[in-house]
Design a protein around this motif. Structure first.
Motif, PDB file in Angstrom:
ATOM      1  N   HIS A 236      35.501  -1.890 105.229  1.00  0.00           N
ATOM      2  CA  HIS A 236      34.451  -1.984 104.207  1.00  0.00           C
ATOM      3  C   HIS A 236      33.075  -2.152 104.886  1.00  0.00           C
ATOM      4  CE1 HIS A 236      32.767  -3.541 100.277  1.00  0.00           C
ATOM      5  NE2 HIS A 236      31.957  -4.151 101.133  1.00  0.00           N
ATOM      6  N   GLU A 237      33.012  -3.020 105.873  1.00  0.00           N
ATOM      7  CA  GLU A 237      31.729  -3.242 106.566  1.00  0.00           C
ATOM      8  C   GLU A 237      31.329  -2.022 107.401  1.00  0.00           C
ATOM      9  OE1 GLU A 237      29.857  -5.714 105.727  1.00  0.00           O
ATOM     10  OE2 GLU A 237      31.431  -6.630 104.521  1.00  0.00           O
ATOM     11  N   HIS A 240      29.732   0.435 105.143  1.00  0.00           N
ATOM     12  CA  HIS A 240      28.314   0.152 104.880  1.00  0.00           C
ATOM     13  C   HIS A 240      27.446   0.768 105.981  1.00  0.00           C
ATOM     14  CE1 HIS A 240      28.398  -2.316 101.338  1.00  0.00           C
ATOM     15  NE2 HIS A 240      29.098  -3.303 101.866  1.00  0.00           N
ATOM     16  N   TYR A 272      21.586  -6.261 103.740  1.00  0.00           N
ATOM     17  CA  TYR A 272      21.075  -5.422 102.653  1.00  0.00           C
ATOM     18  C   TYR A 272      21.337  -6.084 101.307  1.00  0.00           C
ATOM     19  CZ  TYR A 272      25.640  -4.157 101.045  1.00  0.00           C
ATOM     20  OH  TYR A 272      26.861  -4.242 100.497  1.00  0.00           O
ATOM     21  N   TYR A 274      22.848  -6.462  97.754  1.00  0.00           N
ATOM     22  CA  TYR A 274      24.070  -5.966  97.125  1.00  0.00           C
ATOM     23  C   TYR A 274      23.752  -5.098  95.921  1.00  0.00           C
ATOM     24  CZ  TYR A 274      26.940  -9.179  99.779  1.00  0.00           C
ATOM     25  OH  TYR A 274      27.577  -9.825 100.783  1.00  0.00           O
ATOM     26  N   GLU A 279      28.794  -1.360  96.821  1.00  0.00           N
ATOM     27  CA  GLU A 279      30.059  -2.069  97.060  1.00  0.00           C
ATOM     28  C   GLU A 279      31.254  -1.166  96.728  1.00  0.00           C
ATOM     29  OE1 GLU A 279      30.541  -5.087  98.635  1.00  0.00           O
ATOM     30  OE2 GLU A 279      28.478  -4.495  98.993  1.00  0.00           O
TER      31      GLU A 279
HETATM   32 ZN   LIG Z   1      30.019  -4.945 100.928  1.00  0.00          ZN
END
Ligand SMILES: [Zn+2]
Length: 405
Positions: A236-237, A240, A272, A274, A279
């Motif tokens: 997930h990171e 980003h 950053y 959200y 997301e």
């Molecule tokens: Zn995130």
């Protein structure tokens, strides 16, 4: 090492109230308890800044040089890792234990040896692997149960909170305990520990004082599941980063103290803002980016679903204990929305079905609702009391802090 041992032996022989502690020596006098945990030699720190001695018990000389004058990108992650520990006496004890008697210990090497990123990285396309190779990523003892992709002057780094891993581990005990024959009292305690970690009330000393020794086959299952969840969070990171979510326009600055417990420095971090869309996209790309291994892809999808389901229970509890929180966090999509969004984007053959997910969410919501009404409403003080909760059937003897661990 022996020099340190000699020093402690001398104290034990000469100070009337001195006794051996699990690490070092305890000296009691009146209401005062003095805990000597180790010896730092000034000669080892010559030429370093004045505050180097604060880092010396868990860092090598080279670590300290890199932390104090970060040059390359990986120095910034090491800096976050060290700052997370330095002002927190209990974490210093945890790292002294991890260090043990190793002569050539270094904080950087320790985290490198725990490198769990490669499995996920190897599953990505060559192009993405190349883009991510240079992005330092891994665990740090951040105070909040979270992970973050942040921007430094030299580029992006990714830190995943060790307390997030602890949280997932105990939620997994709770969720799967029944299948492995655990008593309800133990699964409840695991749930309680996890929620206390999330709320910041459980002490970070799992290395020093185990909450319970579980049967090996269950422990193995827990480790491998928690590891998959860690890989989803990492993915997930990474997403980003790959999706360019840390563009300057979206960044904001905050004091590092919002992420590190007891941190007293004045370092700032940039991350950053959200947004729901970003997301959802990061969740989806964490799985979409996996190439050619559909079994692993399904495992990571389910790890994502479980993680988000657990977050939903904690959202309910944190909203209950802190009703003002809802308005602050309205920019975050709810974990359930993330689950449904992810499910709708994912190939139907992979991961839990929508029906399975809805059943599990319903079960967890009911359990949490019951927890709030039947337990938390009557045990607010003990829930918020800093300390440790144990799994009653797997912790035979409670140990004495400092003396026995
Ligand atoms: Zn995130």
């Amino acid at each position: 090492m022996s020099e340190e041992q000699d020093f402690f032996d001398r104290i034990l022989a000469e100070a009337p109230n001195a006794r051996r502690a699990s690490q070092g020596v305890l000296i009691e006098s009146g209401n005062v308890l003095l805990h000597l945990t180790g010896v730092i030699k000034h000669s080892d720190l010559e030429g370093l800044s004045d505050d180097a001695s604060f880092y010396a018990s868990f860092c090598s000389r080279e670590d300290i040089e890199r932390i104090k004058k970060p040059k390359v990108l990986s120095d910034f992650l090491l800096q976050i890792r060290a700052e997370a520990i330095v002002d927190n006496p209990r974490l210093i004890r945890v790292f002294r234990k991890r260090k043990g008697n190793k002569k050539d210990w270094s904080l950087d090497e320790y985290y490198k040896s725990k490198f769990k990123e490669s499995i996920y990285l190897k599953s990505l396309s060559k192009g993405n692997q190349k883009k991510l190779e240079k992005i330092p990523a891994g665990s740090a003892y951040l105070d909040n149960v979270n992970a973050t992709c942040m921007k430094t002057v030299s580029g992006n780094i990714i830190a995943i909170s060790e307390s997030l891993e602890n949280y997932l581990y105990f939620m997994n005990i709770f969720f799967y305990g029944d299948d492995f024959g655990l008593d309800q009292a133990d699964t409840f305690s695991a749930y309680l520990i996890a929620q206390r970690i999330m709320a910041g009330h459980e002490s970070y000393d799992f290395d020093l004082d185990s909450r319970g020794e579980l049967p090996t086959h269950f422990e193995d299952f827990l480790q491998s599941l928690t590891n998959l969840q860690y890989q989803f969070i990492l993915g997930h990171e990474y997403a980003h980063h790959l999706l360019g979510h840390l563009n300057d326009s979206r960044l904001f600055k905050e004091d590092l103290s919002i992420m590190l417990n007891a941190y007293q420095g004045d370092m700032k971090i940039q991350h950053y803002k959200y947004s729901h869309k970003l997301e959802y996209d990061a969740d989806w790309h964490a799985i979409k980016n996996i190439k050619g291994n559909s079994l692993y892809k399904g495992d990571i999808a389910n790890a994502a679903f479980l993680t988000l389901m657990y977050f939903e229970t904690s959202r309910l509890i944190l909203d209950y204990t802190n009703p003002m929180r809802g308005s602050i966090h309205s920019s975050h999509p709810s974990p359930t929305d993330r689950i449904l969004k992810l499910r709708s984007r994912l190939n139907n053959k992979r991961g839990f079905s929508r029906e399975q997910l809805e059943n599990n969410i319903e079960y967890l919501t009911k359990y949490t609702d019951h927890f709030l009404k039947e337990y938390l409403a009557f045990n607010f003080d003990s829930f918020e009391k800093y300390g440790s909760v144990y799994l009653p059937n797997y912790k035979k003897k409670l140990l004495l802090d400092r003396v026995e661990f």
